[in-house]
Motif scaffolding. Structure first.
Motif, PDB file in Angstrom:
ATOM      1  N   LYS A   1       0.828  -1.206   0.000  1.00 20.07           N
ATOM      2  CA  LYS A   1       0.000   0.000   0.000  1.00 20.07           C
ATOM      3  C   LYS A   1       0.867   1.264   0.000  1.00 20.07           C
ATOM      4  CE  LYS A   1      -4.058  -1.972   2.311  1.00 20.07           C
ATOM      5  NZ  LYS A   1      -4.947  -1.890   3.494  1.00 20.07           N
ATOM      6  N   GLU A   2       1.936   1.244   0.765  1.00 23.25           N
ATOM      7  CA  GLU A   2       2.813   2.410   0.797  1.00 23.25           C
ATOM      8  C   GLU A   2       3.444   2.645  -0.577  1.00 23.25           C
ATOM      9  OE1 GLU A   2       5.641   2.623   3.916  1.00 23.25           O
ATOM     10  OE2 GLU A   2       4.111   2.851   5.479  1.00 23.25           O
ATOM     11  N   ASN A   3       3.829   1.581  -1.228  1.00 23.02           N
ATOM     12  CA  ASN A   3       4.400   1.713  -2.573  1.00 23.02           C
ATOM     13  C   ASN A   3       3.365   2.249  -3.559  1.00 23.02           C
ATOM     14  OD1 ASN A   3       6.940   0.829  -1.808  1.00 23.02           O
ATOM     15  ND2 ASN A   3       6.522  -1.321  -2.328  1.00 23.02           N
TER      16      ASN A   3
ATOM     17  N   TYR B   1     -11.062  12.825  -3.770  1.00 24.29           N
ATOM     18  CA  TYR B   1     -11.378  11.660  -2.932  1.00 24.29           C
ATOM     19  C   TYR B   1     -10.700  10.423  -3.503  1.00 24.29           C
ATOM     20  CZ  TYR B   1     -14.099   8.034  -0.572  1.00 24.29           C
ATOM     21  OH  TYR B   1     -14.489   6.941   0.163  1.00 24.29           O
ATOM     22  N   ILE B   2      -9.864   9.813  -2.712  1.00 25.09           N
ATOM     23  CA  ILE B   2      -9.153   8.604  -3.131  1.00 25.09           C
ATOM     24  C   ILE B   2      -9.347   7.551  -2.044  1.00 25.09           C
ATOM     25  CG2 ILE B   2      -6.900   7.579  -3.626  1.00 25.09           C
ATOM     26  CD1 ILE B   2      -6.007  10.235  -4.746  1.00 25.09           C
ATOM     27  N   LYS B   3      -9.714   6.359  -2.437  1.00 22.63           N
ATOM     28  CA  LYS B   3      -9.916   5.302  -1.453  1.00 22.63           C
ATOM     29  C   LYS B   3      -8.998   4.115  -1.755  1.00 22.63           C
ATOM     30  CE  LYS B   3     -13.859   3.236  -3.915  1.00 22.63           C
ATOM     31  NZ  LYS B   3     -15.282   2.824  -3.795  1.00 22.63           N
ATOM     32  N   GLY B   4      -9.025   3.141  -0.863  1.00 24.20           N
ATOM     33  CA  GLY B   4      -8.268   1.920  -1.106  1.00 24.20           C
ATOM     34  C   GLY B   4      -6.801   2.022  -0.750  1.00 24.20           C
TER      35      GLY B   4
ATOM     36  N   GLU C   1      -4.777   4.489   2.104  1.00 23.63           N
ATOM     37  CA  GLU C   1      -4.328   3.716   3.270  1.00 23.63           C
ATOM     38  C   GLU C   1      -2.807   3.689   3.339  1.00 23.63           C
ATOM     39  OE1 GLU C   1      -6.484   0.014   2.913  1.00 23.63           O
ATOM     40  OE2 GLU C   1      -8.384   1.109   2.830  1.00 23.63           O
ATOM     41  N   GLY C   2      -2.159   3.636   2.189  1.00 21.17           N
ATOM     42  CA  GLY C   2      -0.705   3.723   2.159  1.00 21.17           C
ATOM     43  C   GLY C   2      -0.217   5.101   2.552  1.00 21.17           C
ATOM     44  N   ALA C   3      -0.967   6.126   2.177  1.00 16.49           N
ATOM     45  CA  ALA C   3      -0.594   7.501   2.529  1.00 16.49           C
ATOM     46  C   ALA C   3      -0.596   7.704   4.032  1.00 16.49           C
ATOM     47  CB  ALA C   3      -1.551   8.485   1.861  1.00 16.49           C
ATOM     48  N   TYR C   4      -1.598   7.128   4.693  1.00 16.22           N
ATOM     49  CA  TYR C   4      -1.696   7.292   6.142  1.00 16.22           C
ATOM     50  C   TYR C   4      -0.434   6.824   6.858  1.00 16.22           C
ATOM     51  CZ  TYR C   4      -6.609   8.690   6.900  1.00 16.22           C
ATOM     52  OH  TYR C   4      -7.792   9.389   6.970  1.00 16.22           O
ATOM     53  N   SER C   5       0.134   5.724   6.426  1.00 18.33           N
ATOM     54  CA  SER C   5       1.308   5.205   7.116  1.00 18.33           C
ATOM     55  C   SER C   5       2.623   5.713   6.532  1.00 18.33           C
ATOM     56  CB  SER C   5       1.306   3.666   7.100  1.00 18.33           C
ATOM     57  OG  SER C   5       1.322   3.170   5.769  1.00 18.33           O
TER      58      SER C   5
ATOM     59  N   ILE D   1     -13.216  10.935  12.323  1.00 18.58           N
ATOM     60  CA  ILE D   1     -12.827   9.561  11.984  1.00 18.58           C
ATOM     61  C   ILE D   1     -11.444   9.523  11.361  1.00 18.58           C
ATOM     62  CG2 ILE D   1     -13.348   7.655  10.387  1.00 18.58           C
ATOM     63  CD1 ILE D   1     -16.242   7.939  11.009  1.00 18.58           C
ATOM     64  N   VAL D   2     -11.092  10.555  10.596  1.00 21.75           N
ATOM     65  CA  VAL D   2      -9.787  10.542   9.928  1.00 21.75           C
ATOM     66  C   VAL D   2      -8.640  10.538  10.931  1.00 21.75           C
ATOM     67  CG1 VAL D   2     -10.658  11.615   7.822  1.00 21.75           C
ATOM     68  CG2 VAL D   2      -9.776  13.072   9.661  1.00 21.75           C
ATOM     69  N   ILE D   3      -8.860  11.110  12.104  1.00 22.05           N
ATOM     70  CA  ILE D   3      -7.825  11.057  13.142  1.00 22.05           C
ATOM     71  C   ILE D   3      -7.637   9.625  13.619  1.00 22.05           C
ATOM     72  CG2 ILE D   3      -7.198  11.802  15.472  1.00 22.05           C
ATOM     73  CD1 ILE D   3      -8.730  14.372  14.928  1.00 22.05           C
ATOM     74  N   LEU D   4      -8.749   8.918  13.818  1.00 23.23           N
ATOM     75  CA  LEU D   4      -8.658   7.520  14.219  1.00 23.23           C
ATOM     76  C   LEU D   4      -7.937   6.701  13.151  1.00 23.23           C
ATOM     77  CD1 LEU D   4     -12.198   6.883  15.754  1.00 23.23           C
ATOM     78  CD2 LEU D   4     -10.060   7.395  16.942  1.00 23.23           C
ATOM     79  N   GLU D   5      -8.189   7.012  11.882  1.00 28.38           N
ATOM     80  CA  GLU D   5      -7.529   6.298  10.797  1.00 28.38           C
ATOM     81  C   GLU D   5      -6.023   6.534  10.832  1.00 28.38           C
ATOM     82  OE1 GLU D   5     -11.357   6.292   7.723  1.00 28.38           O
ATOM     83  OE2 GLU D   5      -9.731   7.739   7.436  1.00 28.38           O
ATOM     84  N   ALA D   6      -5.626   7.761  11.096  1.00 30.11           N
ATOM     85  CA  ALA D   6      -4.200   8.078  11.191  1.00 30.11           C
ATOM     86  C   ALA D   6      -3.560   7.387  12.399  1.00 30.11           C
ATOM     87  CB  ALA D   6      -4.007   9.588  11.274  1.00 30.11           C
ATOM     88  N   LEU D   7      -4.250   7.417  13.530  1.00 26.18           N
ATOM     89  CA  LEU D   7      -3.725   6.761  14.728  1.00 26.18           C
ATOM     90  C   LEU D   7      -3.599   5.254  14.519  1.00 26.18           C
ATOM     91  CD1 LEU D   7      -5.775   8.648  17.487  1.00 26.18           C
ATOM     92  CD2 LEU D   7      -3.372   9.008  16.890  1.00 26.18           C
TER      93      LEU D   7
END
Length: 348
Positions: free
Chosen positions: A148-150, A224-227, A231-235, A251-257
């Motif tokens: 996902k990060e890649n 808006y980008i999903k998937g 998810e790779g961006a968050y980490s 909710i986005v804060i919870l996703e980042a945490l």
């Protein structure tokens, strides 16, 4: 027990935090074995759990009342978080508050995401019992994934050692989008990416101008980008910077945490009791403080709070939320007859 989860305008709101809240409710109920339906025409349910407040939502409450069903309103919205959003939102926010109070007061029980939003609703004079239950987070979805990060790095062509700061939210002034762009001007060597989308026709001109043209080259609005990419961006990002002025949770804060990302937020009341400055995140009060914190956090000159932040996400996992929802459902079913609509409902 069978619950009707009602969500008006699901397609339109799917990209918002409220849209993700519905997904989390479905997952949470499944995990604790509670049967639910999304069919608005269903009649064999026990509880109407309603998430939205449009005209159809109003009709659903009245319909449920006529059938003697229990009604739980999920109070995602307040006057405070309606302000500084859409065109004309500040002018009509008092009317929105009046409408919300009228609608929420018809429920047997209210659920709202945080103690802060619970306090706001009680301050409106609402007498219905209220519980604060987080919208929850799917921990598995945000587990570390090199793939996902890649995907994120390839999509945005992130160069090696390039520093990236992200935010996720609607194009609302309330979300701190103006500050996000202004701070980006001070760090031309960093990339600032704001994920999310709001129809341009619905937002004030000054915000439209910022998104379309009045931002520095190092700021991007990919929509808006999903998937895997988001998810790779968050980490993979170097910092999640969320300068919002008002939330009912975020909710986005919870996703980042949950992604074990370093989080920087504005110091506002909604985080009291679950986010703590310098413990599980960092907080700033103004752009001067954010300037210092962004530089210090990206350069890793301050202690990392990611692990403590992840523990916050664990406490709000979907599995735990399911049991909290179940407890409220059982409490409501054990009470006496649902609020009778008196003659007024029968006449509508």
């Amino acid at each position: 027990m069978k619950v009707l989860l009602y969500f008006e305008g699901e397609k339109m709101l799917a990209k918002s935090g409220i849209g993700r809240a519905l997904d989390h409710q479905k997952r949470a109920l499944s995990e604790v074995g509670i049967e639910y339906t999304l069919d608005a025409d269903c009649t064999d349910y026990d509880i109407l759990h309603i998430n939205t407040y449009g005209i159809n939502s109003h009709s659903m409450v009245n319909k449920a009342r006529k059938m003697g069903k229990k009604v739980i309103y999920h109070a995602h919205s307040t006057e405070e978080d309606f302000r500084n959003s859409f065109i004309g939102s500040n002018q009509i926010s008092p009317l929105v508050k009046k409408y919300l109070v009228s609608l929420y007061s018809k429920a047997d029980y209210l659920i709202t995401p945080t103690p802060y939003s619970k306090d706001l609703l009680e301050g409106y004079g609402i007498k219905v019992p209220i519980s604060s239950i987080s919208n929850g987070i799917d921990l598995n979805r945000f587990e570390y994934s090199e793939e996902k990060e890649n995907a994120f790095r390839e999509y945005f062509k992130i160069k090696e050692n390039q520093k990236v700061i992200i935010c996720v939210g609607l194009y609302f002034e309330r979300k701190g989008i103006i500050d996000f762009v202004e701070l980006a001007r001070k760090f031309p060597e960093y990339r600032f990416i704001w994920f999310g989308h709001t129809p341009m026709y619905s937002i004030p001109r000054k915000i439209r101008t910022i998104v379309k043209e009045d931002h520095p080259m190092n700021v991007e609005f990919p929509g808006y980008i999903k998937g895997d990419i988001i998810e790779g961006a968050y980490s993979a990002a170097d910092l999640f910077f969320f300068p919002s002025y008002e939330e009912t949770e975020g909710i986005v804060i919870l996703e980042a945490l949950a992604s074990k990302q370093q989080v920087l937020v504005r110091d506002i009341p909604v985080y009291k009791g679950w986010l703590e400055d310098k413990v599980n995140c960092y907080m700033g009060k103004n752009n001067e403080e954010f300037d210092y914190l962004i530089k210090s956090l990206v350069q890793e000159n301050l202690p990392n709070t990611c692990q403590a932040g992840y523990k916050v996400a664990q406490e709000k996992s979907i599995g735990r939320i399911g049991y909290e929802l179940k407890e409220v459902y059982e409490k409501v079913l054990k009470t006496g007859d649902s609020k009778q609509n008196k003659q007024v409902y029968l006449e509508n």
